[in-house]
Write a protein that holds these residues in place. Sequence first.
Motif, PDB file in Angstrom:
ATOM      1  N   UNK A 206     -39.622   2.194  26.704  1.00 41.74           N
ATOM      2  CA  UNK A 206     -39.168   1.080  27.538  1.00 41.74           C
ATOM      3  C   UNK A 206     -37.837   1.339  28.248  1.00 41.74           C
ATOM      4  N   UNK A 207     -37.284   2.529  28.056  1.00 47.64           N
ATOM      5  CA  UNK A 207     -36.007   2.784  28.722  1.00 47.64           C
ATOM      6  C   UNK A 207     -34.803   2.387  27.899  1.00 47.64           C
ATOM      7  N   UNK A 208     -35.008   2.191  26.587  1.00 45.76           N
ATOM      8  CA  UNK A 208     -33.899   1.894  25.676  1.00 45.76           C
ATOM      9  C   UNK A 208     -34.030   2.830  24.486  1.00 45.76           C
ATOM     10  N   UNK A 209     -32.950   3.498  24.101  1.00 46.98           N
ATOM     11  CA  UNK A 209     -32.996   4.322  22.899  1.00 46.98           C
ATOM     12  C   UNK A 209     -31.676   4.240  22.158  1.00 46.98           C
ATOM     13  N   UNK A 210     -31.730   4.596  20.872  1.00 50.17           N
ATOM     14  CA  UNK A 210     -30.499   4.732  20.090  1.00 50.17           C
ATOM     15  C   UNK A 210     -30.402   6.195  19.692  1.00 50.17           C
ATOM     16  N   UNK A 211     -29.212   6.757  19.799  1.00 47.23           N
ATOM     17  CA  UNK A 211     -29.013   8.149  19.412  1.00 47.23           C
ATOM     18  C   UNK A 211     -27.681   8.248  18.674  1.00 47.23           C
ATOM     19  N   UNK A 212     -27.641   9.115  17.674  1.00 43.83           N
ATOM     20  CA  UNK A 212     -26.376   9.320  16.969  1.00 43.83           C
ATOM     21  C   UNK A 212     -25.356   9.869  17.957  1.00 43.83           C
ATOM     22  N   UNK A 213     -24.158   9.350  17.863  1.00 42.35           N
ATOM     23  CA  UNK A 213     -23.143   9.743  18.842  1.00 42.35           C
ATOM     24  C   UNK A 213     -22.844  11.239  18.762  1.00 42.35           C
ATOM     25  N   UNK A 214     -22.765  11.774  17.551  1.00 45.69           N
ATOM     26  CA  UNK A 214     -22.473  13.204  17.395  1.00 45.69           C
ATOM     27  C   UNK A 214     -23.510  14.059  18.104  1.00 45.69           C
ATOM     28  N   UNK A 215     -24.761  13.666  17.937  1.00 45.29           N
ATOM     29  CA  UNK A 215     -25.836  14.433  18.558  1.00 45.29           C
ATOM     30  C   UNK A 215     -25.745  14.344  20.079  1.00 45.29           C
ATOM     31  N   UNK A 216     -25.496  13.145  20.569  1.00 52.93           N
ATOM     32  CA  UNK A 216     -25.408  12.972  22.021  1.00 52.93           C
ATOM     33  C   UNK A 216     -24.244  13.801  22.581  1.00 52.93           C
ATOM     34  N   UNK A 217     -23.110  13.767  21.879  1.00 53.12           N
ATOM     35  CA  UNK A 217     -21.956  14.531  22.338  1.00 53.12           C
ATOM     36  C   UNK A 217     -22.291  16.024  22.356  1.00 53.12           C
ATOM     37  N   UNK A 218     -22.968  16.442  21.314  1.00 57.19           N
ATOM     38  CA  UNK A 218     -23.329  17.856  21.224  1.00 57.19           C
ATOM     39  C   UNK A 218     -24.254  18.254  22.383  1.00 57.19           C
ATOM     40  N   UNK A 219     -25.232  17.394  22.649  1.00 60.22           N
ATOM     41  CA  UNK A 219     -26.173  17.696  23.730  1.00 60.22           C
ATOM     42  C   UNK A 219     -25.426  17.857  25.051  1.00 60.22           C
ATOM     43  N   UNK A 220     -24.534  16.899  25.308  1.00 54.74           N
ATOM     44  CA  UNK A 220     -23.859  16.907  26.607  1.00 54.74           C
ATOM     45  C   UNK A 220     -22.902  18.088  26.731  1.00 54.74           C
ATOM     46  N   UNK A 221     -22.226  18.430  25.631  1.00 58.47           N
ATOM     47  CA  UNK A 221     -21.209  19.483  25.749  1.00 58.47           C
ATOM     48  C   UNK A 221     -21.778  20.887  25.568  1.00 58.47           C
ATOM     49  N   UNK A 222     -22.935  21.010  24.927  1.00 56.31           N
ATOM     50  CA  UNK A 222     -23.381  22.368  24.624  1.00 56.31           C
ATOM     51  C   UNK A 222     -24.606  22.833  25.415  1.00 56.31           C
ATOM     52  N   UNK A 223     -25.283  21.905  26.096  1.00 59.36           N
ATOM     53  CA  UNK A 223     -26.478  22.349  26.801  1.00 59.36           C
ATOM     54  C   UNK A 223     -26.109  23.125  28.060  1.00 59.36           C
TER      55      UNK A 223
END
Lengths: 406, 372
Positions: free
Chosen positions: B193-210
């Motif tokens: 539906x266009x709404x999700x919850x993600x652990x902040x650490x994981x999201x930060x990691x995705x954004x900084x390391x991909x």
Amino acid sequence: MGQRKECLAMLLAGGQGSRLGSLTRNLAKPAVSFGGKYRIIDFSLSNCAHSGIDTVGVLTQYKPFRINSYVSLGTAWDLDALSGGLSILPPFVSEDGGCWYKGTANAVYQNMDFINDHVPEYVLIISGDHIYRMNYNLMLEYHKAKKADVTISVINVSKQEASRFGIVSTDGDGQIMKFVEKPKEPDSTLASMGVYIFSWDVLREALEEDNADPQSDNDFGKNVIPRLLNQEKKLFAYTFEGYWKDVGTVESYYNANMELLLDHPSLDLFASGPRIYSNEDILPPQYIGPRARISNSLVSNGCVILGTVENSILAQGVVVEEGAHIEHSILLQNSSVGKETWVNRAIVGEGAQIQAFCSVGIQTGGANSQSGKGGLAGITVIEDNYILPEDTLVVEGSSIFAARKT
Amino acid sequence: MSQAMGIIACNGRSDILRAITRARPMAAVPFGARYRVLDFMLSCMVNAGIRKVGIISPYNYRPLLDHLGSGKEWSLDRKSDGLFIMPGGPESLRAGLSHFPLRDLLQNIEFLHRGIKRDVVYSGSDFVANVDLSRLLAFHREADNDVTLVTKPLGQDDSVRKSMLNLELSPEGRLTGWGSLKGQGDEQSVFYLGVLVIKRDLLTEIVTSSPFVENMDMFDFLADNMRHIKFGVYEHTGFYRKITSIESYFRCNMALLEPSVRTELFNETNPIFTKIKDNPPTKYRFQAEVTNSLIASGCVIDGTVSGCVVSRDVHIEENASLKDCVVMQRSHVGKNARLENVILDKYVTINDNVVLKGKPGEPVVISKSAIV
């Protein structure tokens, strides 16, 4: 010491408004609902906001909870100012004891420290009981131009009404020669609106003198103003032209509300220019059902109307079930009317529930009829949160309220 | 105090509603007589106790910021946390497919770094729903998921679109993949539906390391790392409408005339907040005949209105008749005008005697400030 203010306002909001009967059994008069979505105090607070007065002391005493939570920080009226802002001023104690506010002047006297903090040049004294739109700045300009000690805002009333008010007589220049509270034989028709501007040093001295006088009722109209006149201070009358109402009784409250339904009401809530602010709950839009009929009525947010509503005023969150018929009535916040119930010339208090198959406001043609015996002029009043059970019949002019433990 | 922070992306595709979105982003499109589309998700977050919300702004952000102000109405004008407006990129070339472009977060990584929140609720702003996020967050934590996606089955109504991201689930309900719907799908097909919850650490990691994060969608990353990430799905059972076209916008407004929809969207426990305008109540004059309509405050109505959604400060003069219309703020309908299946944008003036008729379900749109 706070930032210096040219003019601050002291708003008297502690009165009960006992003549409003059931309407003020649970809250102070300034917190009484008016015109659908407003409360009476909205008018004076909005006037302050639109006149650029950002320091307002709200003096409370009678049943203050509702008014305190409603007024809150003054945010709804843009009065959450960087310096000054809105302060609620209840009675308090200090080293030498403390006491209730004994009168309007005493209430301000007890809060002189609050005024001193802002070092104003002028103090505006207003009441939270009145319904009007006024730019206090124009009055302040007048006060300065006249180099007055005190300026009293007055409005022209009819000869018959004059004996209900404080009446002033002026000379050709507007200077007040005489001030009489509720005269039997009024000399003039200029009635005090309970809106005063004092030069602060004059007010301070007057309040100290008033406090020192054991005979005084500590009331502005009764004591302070007459004393200042005796002392030959310069009191001027500022004639206000516009709408002003003191809805003191159930009948005048009812009539002032109903006037809003006229084609061109003297108080036009839709007029362009600054709007009346209020601290409203954020409710969904009103829903008007498939078999509803509404004519000549004011309806607020959050209402659900499935029945018929004529010549009535509905505050926020009112529910009118199918087959219900409301006419010439005022339904206050979150009240509800059940199926097939008929309500005529009634004021239904906040949260009151009139259940199905009731008839409220039955005309008898008898003693309590519209002729006005019993003081309610045939208007039925149902107290806040009262539950009127199914199939109840209520004769016009009744006042329905819950019994109290004594 | 909620352990979650929120991000609402308001820079999605903005040409979907043609004339209506020419002047404003989808998030700021007026909806339901007194709201903007964004109000719903923003209120959901606030109702779940979230007090730190980042709004990724679109290039045409004026109407959005005008509406949000300091966040006062949502209690987000706060000393600590509160409302954050963040720059967003222009919609990407692959806007139609993108579900969560990471570039927008790369620019605003500070927002993610700061604070101590455990989870991030990330949402779009092109749908209307009242999602119970506190239940979603409790579920997410209880299951100790890394990512929880909010879903809804296709069902029989048109609320979920086949164009949305289709989730493939194992018989035990485990997420095994996603993509566009293959074939017709059935009522059990589940959509994101266009709404999700993600652990902040994981999201930060995705954004900084991909690598290539600039052009990457988070779902690409999640697909590549499927095996290392614990997914969950949470079904939203209530009302949900994604706004994908003028027609769906119109139908979504009309859905509010259903009592069951209103009870679901506007309940006392999870109210929808919006900007306050200090209007007087609405005045129904002697000739008003209003039935089955949702009416905001400040209107003056002297005509016939049925099956309509009417916003604040609208004037409808005597003998005018409106049937199945959506009318936005401050529009004016003159005497004897006849409107049917019409959407009036803000500040529209319909002169006396004008007749406008759209087809059922295919409304005519009169754009902002037009005089007809």
